[in-house]
Motif scaffolding. Structure first.
Motif, PDB file in Angstrom:
ATOM      1  N   VAL A   1       0.849  -1.198   0.000  1.00  0.00           N
ATOM      2  CA  VAL A   1       0.000   0.000   0.000  1.00  0.00           C
ATOM      3  C   VAL A   1       0.878   1.239   0.000  1.00  0.00           C
ATOM      4  CG1 VAL A   1      -1.780   1.266   1.285  1.00  0.00           C
ATOM      5  CG2 VAL A   1      -1.861  -1.230   1.173  1.00  0.00           C
ATOM      6  N   ASP A   2       0.509   2.249  -0.797  1.00  0.00           N
ATOM      7  CA  ASP A   2       1.310   3.467  -0.857  1.00  0.00           C
ATOM      8  C   ASP A   2       0.886   4.453   0.227  1.00  0.00           C
ATOM      9  OD1 ASP A   2      -1.034   4.671  -1.719  1.00  0.00           O
ATOM     10  OD2 ASP A   2      -0.384   4.892  -3.805  1.00  0.00           O
ATOM     11  N   GLU A   3       1.545   5.622   0.252  1.00  0.00           N
ATOM     12  CA  GLU A   3       1.287   6.613   1.295  1.00  0.00           C
ATOM     13  C   GLU A   3      -0.135   7.152   1.240  1.00  0.00           C
ATOM     14  OE1 GLU A   3       4.209   9.621   0.893  1.00  0.00           O
ATOM     15  OE2 GLU A   3       5.844   8.398   1.722  1.00  0.00           O
ATOM     16  N   ALA A   4      -0.751   7.121   0.070  1.00  0.00           N
ATOM     17  CA  ALA A   4      -2.120   7.621  -0.078  1.00  0.00           C
ATOM     18  C   ALA A   4      -3.155   6.594   0.357  1.00  0.00           C
ATOM     19  CB  ALA A   4      -2.365   8.022  -1.530  1.00  0.00           C
ATOM     20  N   GLY A   5      -2.705   5.389   0.719  1.00  0.00           N
ATOM     21  CA  GLY A   5      -3.634   4.354   1.154  1.00  0.00           C
ATOM     22  C   GLY A   5      -4.184   3.500   0.042  1.00  0.00           C
ATOM     23  N   SER A   6      -3.623   3.564  -1.156  1.00  0.00           N
ATOM     24  CA  SER A   6      -4.079   2.769  -2.288  1.00  0.00           C
ATOM     25  C   SER A   6      -3.320   1.448  -2.343  1.00  0.00           C
ATOM     26  CB  SER A   6      -3.862   3.525  -3.601  1.00  0.00           C
ATOM     27  OG  SER A   6      -4.624   4.712  -3.637  1.00  0.00           O
ATOM     28  N   LEU A   7      -4.031   0.374  -2.660  1.00  0.00           N
ATOM     29  CA  LEU A   7      -3.380  -0.923  -2.842  1.00  0.00           C
ATOM     30  C   LEU A   7      -2.653  -0.931  -4.181  1.00  0.00           C
ATOM     31  CD1 LEU A   7      -3.098  -3.917  -1.769  1.00  0.00           C
ATOM     32  CD2 LEU A   7      -5.023  -4.442  -3.290  1.00  0.00           C
ATOM     33  N   LEU A   8      -1.354  -1.203  -4.150  1.00  0.00           N
ATOM     34  CA  LEU A   8      -0.544  -1.243  -5.374  1.00  0.00           C
ATOM     35  C   LEU A   8      -0.415  -2.662  -5.919  1.00  0.00           C
ATOM     36  CD1 LEU A   8       2.377   1.125  -4.298  1.00  0.00           C
ATOM     37  CD2 LEU A   8       0.303   1.711  -5.577  1.00  0.00           C
ATOM     38  N   GLY A   9      -0.479  -3.637  -5.030  1.00  0.00           N
ATOM     39  CA  GLY A   9      -0.290  -5.020  -5.439  1.00  0.00           C
ATOM     40  C   GLY A   9      -0.120  -5.890  -4.221  1.00  0.00           C
ATOM     41  N   ALA A  10       0.416  -7.109  -4.434  1.00  0.00           N
ATOM     42  CA  ALA A  10       0.642  -8.045  -3.338  1.00  0.00           C
ATOM     43  C   ALA A  10       1.943  -8.794  -3.578  1.00  0.00           C
ATOM     44  CB  ALA A  10      -0.525  -9.023  -3.213  1.00  0.00           C
ATOM     45  N   VAL A  11       2.680  -9.018  -2.515  1.00  0.00           N
ATOM     46  CA  VAL A  11       3.892  -9.821  -2.564  1.00  0.00           C
ATOM     47  C   VAL A  11       3.542 -11.219  -2.067  1.00  0.00           C
ATOM     48  CG1 VAL A  11       6.228 -10.136  -1.663  1.00  0.00           C
ATOM     49  CG2 VAL A  11       5.395  -7.847  -2.172  1.00  0.00           C
ATOM     50  N   THR A  12       3.968 -12.247  -2.792  1.00  0.00           N
ATOM     51  CA  THR A  12       3.712 -13.624  -2.380  1.00  0.00           C
ATOM     52  C   THR A  12       4.996 -14.270  -1.875  1.00  0.00           C
ATOM     53  OG1 THR A  12       4.066 -14.415  -4.645  1.00  0.00           O
ATOM     54  CG2 THR A  12       1.799 -13.895  -4.001  1.00  0.00           C
ATOM     55  N   VAL A  13       4.829 -15.300  -1.071  1.00  0.00           N
ATOM     56  CA  VAL A  13       5.978 -15.920  -0.420  1.00  0.00           C
ATOM     57  C   VAL A  13       6.938 -16.538  -1.430  1.00  0.00           C
ATOM     58  CG1 VAL A  13       4.824 -18.143  -0.082  1.00  0.00           C
ATOM     59  CG2 VAL A  13       6.652 -17.443   1.488  1.00  0.00           C
ATOM     60  N   ASP A  14       6.421 -17.027  -2.567  1.00  0.00           N
ATOM     61  CA  ASP A  14       7.317 -17.627  -3.560  1.00  0.00           C
ATOM     62  C   ASP A  14       8.240 -16.587  -4.172  1.00  0.00           C
ATOM     63  OD1 ASP A  14       4.681 -16.861  -4.630  1.00  0.00           O
ATOM     64  OD2 ASP A  14       5.555 -17.340  -6.571  1.00  0.00           O
ATOM     65  N   ASP A  15       7.746 -15.338  -4.324  1.00  0.00           N
ATOM     66  CA  ASP A  15       8.611 -14.281  -4.852  1.00  0.00           C
ATOM     67  C   ASP A  15       9.719 -13.942  -3.851  1.00  0.00           C
ATOM     68  OD1 ASP A  15       7.251 -13.871  -7.302  1.00  0.00           O
ATOM     69  OD2 ASP A  15       5.706 -12.745  -6.266  1.00  0.00           O
ATOM     70  N   VAL A  16       9.392 -13.976  -2.578  1.00  0.00           N
ATOM     71  CA  VAL A  16      10.403 -13.712  -1.545  1.00  0.00           C
ATOM     72  C   VAL A  16      11.468 -14.803  -1.561  1.00  0.00           C
ATOM     73  CG1 VAL A  16      10.795 -13.425   0.928  1.00  0.00           C
ATOM     74  CG2 VAL A  16       8.735 -12.466  -0.124  1.00  0.00           C
ATOM     75  N   LEU A  17      11.039 -16.064  -1.637  1.00  0.00           N
ATOM     76  CA  LEU A  17      11.990 -17.170  -1.652  1.00  0.00           C
ATOM     77  C   LEU A  17      12.896 -17.113  -2.879  1.00  0.00           C
ATOM     78  CD1 LEU A  17       9.744 -20.132  -0.443  1.00  0.00           C
ATOM     79  CD2 LEU A  17      11.654 -19.081   0.784  1.00  0.00           C
ATOM     80  N   ASP A  18      12.326 -16.772  -4.037  1.00  0.00           N
ATOM     81  CA  ASP A  18      13.123 -16.693  -5.263  1.00  0.00           C
ATOM     82  C   ASP A  18      14.304 -15.744  -5.099  1.00  0.00           C
ATOM     83  OD1 ASP A  18      11.695 -18.487  -6.711  1.00  0.00           O
ATOM     84  OD2 ASP A  18      10.506 -17.025  -7.818  1.00  0.00           O
ATOM     85  N   HIS A  19      14.099 -14.664  -4.355  1.00  0.00           N
ATOM     86  CA  HIS A  19      15.148 -13.656  -4.215  1.00  0.00           C
ATOM     87  C   HIS A  19      16.054 -13.900  -3.009  1.00  0.00           C
ATOM     88  CE1 HIS A  19      12.538 -11.611  -7.088  1.00  0.00           C
ATOM     89  NE2 HIS A  19      13.543 -10.823  -7.356  1.00  0.00           N
TER      90      HIS A  19
END
Length: 433
Positions: free
Chosen positions: A387-405
């Motif tokens: 979520v950005d500073e204006a309170g808008s949802l920008l997207g979602a991070v999933t656990v598989d993306d975290v593991l990949d990196h």
């Protein structure tokens, strides 16, 4: 087959009009595209060849077909108008399979294929050829045929269609590994020669190639993408998860990147540019821009219908994000997350806005990888809102993306080299689909 699923003979589809959801005719069916399989397994129907009013013939995947009934085909309205080009693993039903000479397995009699029937698989969007309508007897010369008994048999009851078990072509390789998960097929692809890898990649359909590319090392991704025609490369990028496509685009020379972005749909290109504006190892760089977003007045039934989408990963299907309009990211004000388990415990008419978990602080697009990993570990999450500073949802991070990196760069090289189990079962590439 699904109980009550209609069986459709392909001869009834020749020239049938194709309509979008608004009732406007977009073209007519000119052929069906199928993929043969090893042995006597029924072919999978990949899609339709549709002729537009401009005489251009395009490929329409079966996943875009919502109904075939009363002499018409209804589609979702989303079409790629790139000219149809048949790939090595594809067969045209009208052009190549009808009027073919086959052998009845039980009796050894020769027969001629007059028609084929297709049917949708249970609880899936996939279609298969299931029956063959044949006429027994030999052809009686160039201009006449000896009349014989006609009958409808199962696909497996005839020979003369399916691929042989041996052979080194891309067609046989793909048929053999059709049931592999994308990660397992990526492992196979990675260990092929560059020439064979390019042949197989060219033969895969866009969605399948997109899934496989997401599982390949960066060098393989760039190599394969560079050998595709630019229009197709753009289509494959559009079919990939936005975060994976943005990562791949970010590794290309600036000129190539801009050229591919110009060939993509404006909305998809805008998502890519937005993702590439963030640092690679931040929440903004890791997130997908296509989570499940619902308005506050949506019900539990609405949410569960979205969660059932088979194209969603398990992580993205684990929760829905409740936001004020607009529904596309960046959304209106983010109100909270409704978790799948909570949805299952509530009546279908319950509003999702009454079920949101708004206690957890969402991620900021600038949060770094250690912060994101700590968030997932602390709260046992499989996906988290950004979520950005204006309170808008920008997207979602999933656990598989975290593991990949977080895994070592060469983790794909070692993942499948398993030790032999104590029982003697062979390790290595998984072949369960």
């Amino acid at each position: 087959m699904a109980a009550g699923a209609p069986r459709i003979f392909v001869s009834h589809l020749a020239g049938v009009p194709v309509f979008d959801p608004n009732g406007d005719q977009v073209g007519r069916v000119r052929d069906l595209v199928v993929m043969l399989r090893v042995g006597r397994r029924p072919p999978r129907v990949l899609g339709l060849v549709v002729e537009l009013a401009t005489r251009r013939r395009i490929f329409l995947p079966m996943t875009r077909v919502t109904g075939i009934d009363s002499g018409q085909v209804i589609i979702t309205g989303v079409m790629n108008v790139r000219r149809f080009e048949q790939r090595p693993t594809e067969r045209l039903v009208f052009g190549e399979l009808l009027d073919r000479r086959v052998t009845l397995v039980e009796t050894g009699e020769e027969a001629t294929v007059l028609d084929l029937s297709v049917q949708q698989l249970p609880a899936r969007r996939d279609w298969e050829v299931d029956r063959v309508f044949v006429r027994k007897g030999r052809k009686g010369g160039a201009f006449r045929r000896v009349k014989g008994e006609t009958l409808t048999v199962e696909w497996a009851a005839v020979s003369g269609f399916s691929l042989e078990e041996h052979g080194q072509g891309a067609e046989n390789l793909l048929a053999t590994f059709e049931q592999l998960r994308p990660a397992d097929l990526a492992n196979v692809l990675h260990h092929l020669s560059a020439k064979r890898r390019a042949e197989v990649a060219a033969a895969l359909d866009d969605d399948r190639l997109a899934d496989v590319l997401e599982e390949l090392p960066e060098d393989d991704q760039i190599e394969i993408l560079g050998k595709l025609k630019e229009e197709r490369a753009a289509d494959v990028l559009e079919a990939m998860d936005p975060d994976d496509a943005a990562d791949l685009l970010g590794e290309l020379p600036e000129e190539d990147k801009e050229r591919l972005l110009s060939l993509m749909k404006p909305a998809d290109a805008a998502d890519m540019r937005r993702l590439m504006s963030y640092e690679e190892h931040t929440a903004g760089g890791l997130m997908t821009t296509e989570p499940i977003v619902l308005r506050p007045d949506a019900t539990v039934a609405d949410a569960l219908a979205c969660v059932r989408n088979p194209d969603l990963s398990p992580a993205l299907a684990a929760q829905v994000y409740v936001c004020r309009p607009p529904d596309e990211t960046p959304t209106g004000k983010y109100l909270g997350t409704a978790h799948f388990q909570r949805l299952l415990r509530e009546p279908p008419y319950t509003l999702v806005s009454s079920l949101v978990d708004d206690d957890l602080q969402p991620l900021s697009p600038d949060d770094t990888l250690p912060v994101i990993a700590g968030f997932f570990a602390t709260y046992d999450m499989v996906a988290a809102p950004v979520v950005d500073e204006a309170g808008s949802l920008l997207g979602a991070v999933t656990v598989d993306d975290v593991l990949d990196h977080m895994l070592p760069d060469d983790w794909r090289e070692t993942e499948f080299h398993l030790e032999e189990s104590p029982e003697g079962d062979e390790g290595g590439t998984r072949h369960d689909a």
